[in-house]
Design an enzyme around this catalytic site. Structure first.
Site, PDB file in Angstrom:
ATOM      1  N   ARG A  23       2.988   3.832 -22.076  1.00 53.72           N
ATOM      2  CA  ARG A  23       3.458   3.003 -20.969  1.00 53.72           C
ATOM      3  C   ARG A  23       4.831   3.432 -20.450  1.00 53.72           C
ATOM      4  O   ARG A  23       5.595   2.614 -19.945  1.00 53.72           O
ATOM      5  CB  ARG A  23       3.480   1.517 -21.350  1.00 53.72           C
ATOM      6  CG  ARG A  23       2.249   0.767 -20.854  1.00 53.72           C
ATOM      7  CD  ARG A  23       2.445  -0.746 -21.010  1.00 53.72           C
ATOM      8  NE  ARG A  23       1.348  -1.304 -21.789  1.00 53.72           N
ATOM      9  CZ  ARG A  23       1.489  -2.131 -22.799  1.00 53.72           C
ATOM     10  NH1 ARG A  23       2.686  -2.521 -23.186  1.00 53.72           N
ATOM     11  NH2 ARG A  23       0.438  -2.587 -23.436  1.00 53.72           N
ATOM     12  N   ARG A  27       7.112  -0.959 -16.013  1.00 49.69           N
ATOM     13  CA  ARG A  27       7.991  -1.984 -15.456  1.00 49.69           C
ATOM     14  C   ARG A  27       9.419  -1.965 -15.974  1.00 49.69           C
ATOM     15  O   ARG A  27      10.278  -2.641 -15.422  1.00 49.69           O
ATOM     16  CB  ARG A  27       7.363  -3.367 -15.710  1.00 49.69           C
ATOM     17  CG  ARG A  27       6.099  -3.602 -14.904  1.00 49.69           C
ATOM     18  CD  ARG A  27       5.475  -4.940 -15.233  1.00 49.69           C
ATOM     19  NE  ARG A  27       4.890  -4.935 -16.571  1.00 49.69           N
ATOM     20  CZ  ARG A  27       4.329  -5.999 -17.145  1.00 49.69           C
ATOM     21  NH1 ARG A  27       4.323  -7.156 -16.502  1.00 49.69           N
ATOM     22  NH2 ARG A  27       3.794  -5.913 -18.346  1.00 49.69           N
ATOM     23  N   ARG A  36       6.221  -0.538  -6.816  1.00 48.85           N
ATOM     24  CA  ARG A  36       5.133  -1.509  -6.912  1.00 48.85           C
ATOM     25  C   ARG A  36       5.318  -2.633  -5.889  1.00 48.85           C
ATOM     26  O   ARG A  36       4.349  -3.085  -5.275  1.00 48.85           O
ATOM     27  CB  ARG A  36       5.052  -2.076  -8.324  1.00 48.85           C
ATOM     28  CG  ARG A  36       3.978  -3.146  -8.446  1.00 48.85           C
ATOM     29  CD  ARG A  36       3.609  -3.464  -9.862  1.00 48.85           C
ATOM     30  NE  ARG A  36       2.708  -4.598  -9.935  1.00 48.85           N
ATOM     31  CZ  ARG A  36       2.169  -5.061 -11.056  1.00 48.85           C
ATOM     32  NH1 ARG A  36       2.433  -4.466 -12.204  1.00 48.85           N
ATOM     33  NH2 ARG A  36       1.377  -6.097 -11.040  1.00 48.85           N
ATOM     34  N   ASP A  73      -5.375   2.713 -15.285  1.00 48.84           N
ATOM     35  CA  ASP A  73      -5.682   1.566 -16.127  1.00 48.84           C
ATOM     36  C   ASP A  73      -7.019   1.803 -16.811  1.00 48.84           C
ATOM     37  O   ASP A  73      -7.912   2.451 -16.238  1.00 48.84           O
ATOM     38  CB  ASP A  73      -5.744   0.283 -15.294  1.00 48.84           C
ATOM     39  CG  ASP A  73      -5.767  -0.963 -16.171  1.00 48.84           C
ATOM     40  OD1 ASP A  73      -6.877  -1.436 -16.489  1.00 48.84           O
ATOM     41  OD2 ASP A  73      -4.694  -1.443 -16.544  1.00 48.84           O
ATOM     42  N   TYR A 147     -13.458  -6.440 -22.616  1.00 49.74           N
ATOM     43  CA  TYR A 147     -13.072  -6.984 -21.308  1.00 49.74           C
ATOM     44  C   TYR A 147     -14.296  -7.256 -20.437  1.00 49.74           C
ATOM     45  O   TYR A 147     -14.355  -8.268 -19.725  1.00 49.74           O
ATOM     46  CB  TYR A 147     -12.136  -6.013 -20.589  1.00 49.74           C
ATOM     47  CG  TYR A 147     -10.755  -5.933 -21.174  1.00 49.74           C
ATOM     48  CD1 TYR A 147      -9.754  -6.808 -20.771  1.00 49.74           C
ATOM     49  CD2 TYR A 147     -10.447  -4.967 -22.128  1.00 49.74           C
ATOM     50  CE1 TYR A 147      -8.470  -6.734 -21.300  1.00 49.74           C
ATOM     51  CE2 TYR A 147      -9.175  -4.880 -22.661  1.00 49.74           C
ATOM     52  CZ  TYR A 147      -8.182  -5.765 -22.257  1.00 49.74           C
ATOM     53  OH  TYR A 147      -6.919  -5.688 -22.787  1.00 49.74           O
TER      54      TYR A 147
END
Length: 338
Positions: A23, A27, A36, A73, A147
């Site tokens: 990652r 962020r 973003r 993703d 998921y």
């Protein structure tokens, strides 16, 4: 000339230890947050190849990591298999319809969702220096299936675990579909410029030993074998987060070239359990990177010492936390590189 990350993944221990962080394009970087906000949402950013390439490159420009991990993703595969995909602010991904019965056959497949991701890889690779390795990835079939069955993430993956026990044939059919799409997706990433790929099994730790053999080891072994056959020379990193005592069996039986180790695994123990010379990746606690301080340097040293006799890619035990100070990443790199 291959970079030191690729050399280690291929089994050659280098004098300087390569480093990248899961990652790392995310962020905690102000430049990511700005881009973003401009694009309006996470999925919009993923499918904008030029923007996704810029995000992939941001941590390389700032820190000089030895690997650039594709910005995408793991749920692109269910999107390509026909589930609707969106991200709820503050709550995470949603997939519809939930496949509570495992029946994926009624979905209308949409493999064109892979195309902008391939373009991201092409654009990124073209802007990287030869000594930085381009990394592609997928979510492994078990993790992706959790998921798809629940329609979202969950703490215990209960819906998928129950379906796997209740109707193993239906669950196997779903896993097979994910596996086939994942192989297509990985080969496409490799052909676009990925030099190594990682299989993220983020929820591997939620399974019993017998279920781990069937739903984690078996599909990852088939994927690794197919990649080695179809694209020889491309290293495969397997990352079964939470595998703990089942990790040595995973390393032996899947045929992956390197194994990622999460922060809950004792590096000295796993170094003694893995096949001699097998490359490893990990395993600094992301919360220690968030906290910083002298203990950060101490733990970095202990991890490096534990893996001193085998090829080692320094990394976190999972993804970097979004609140991690940039100064702590800089101190980590100073510690590793002297």
């Amino acid at each position: 000339m291959a970079g030191i990350l690729l050399e280690n993944l291929r089994g050659t221990r280098t004098e300087r230890r390569p480093v990248w962080l899961m990652r790392q394009a995310g962020r905690y970087l102000p430049e990511y947050r700005a881009l973003r906000a401009e694009k309006g949402g996470f999925l919009e950013l993923v499918y904008d190849s030029e923007a996704a390439a810029e995000v992939t490159l941001q941590p390389i420009k700032r820190f000089g990591f030895d690997g650039a991990i594709l910005f995408s993703d793991i749920l692109i595969v269910p999107h390509a298999l026909g589930q609707d995909l969106w991200f709820e602010a503050g709550e995470g991904p949603r997939l519809a319809p939930p496949l509570v019965d495992g029946a994926w056959q009624a979905l209308e497949q949409a493999h064109h969702h892979f195309d902008p991701v391939y373009r991201t890889v092409e654009l990124t690779r073209a802007q990287l220096s030869a000594d930085v390795t381009m990394l592609g990835f997928i979510g492994s079939p078990w993790t992706v299936a959790t998921y798809m069955v629940a329609g979202q993430g969950s703490k215990d993956q209960g819906a998928a675990r129950a379906l796997a026990w209740r109707d193993p044939a239906a669950f196997q059919s779903l896993v097979d579909a994910i596996e086939a799409a994942s192989l297509e997706y990985l080969i496409g990433q490799i052909d676009a410029g990925a030099e190594a790929v990682q299989l993220f099994d983020s929820w591997a730790g939620s399974l019993s030993p017998s279920q781990f053999e069937r739903w984690v080891i078996a599909p990852n072994a088939r994927l690794a074998s197919a990649i080695h056959e179809q694209r020889p020379g491309i290293p495969v990193i397997g990352f079964p987060k939470g595998a703990e005592s089942k990790l040595p069996a995973y390393a032996r039986e899947t045929g992956v070239d390197a194994v990622g180790i999460d922060e809950t695994t004792d590096p000295l123990w796993i170094a003694a359990q893995l096949p001699a010379g097998m490359p490893v990746q990990g395993n600094l606690d992301p919360m220690l990177l968030l906290a910083g301080g002298d203990e950060l340097e101490a733990q970095v040293g202990q991890i490096c010492d534990a893996f001193a006799e085998r090829p080692h890619v320094f990394n976190l035990g999972h993804g970097i936390d979004k609140e991690t100070p940039i100064a702590h990443v800089e101190r980590l790199l100073e510690t590793l590189r002297g």
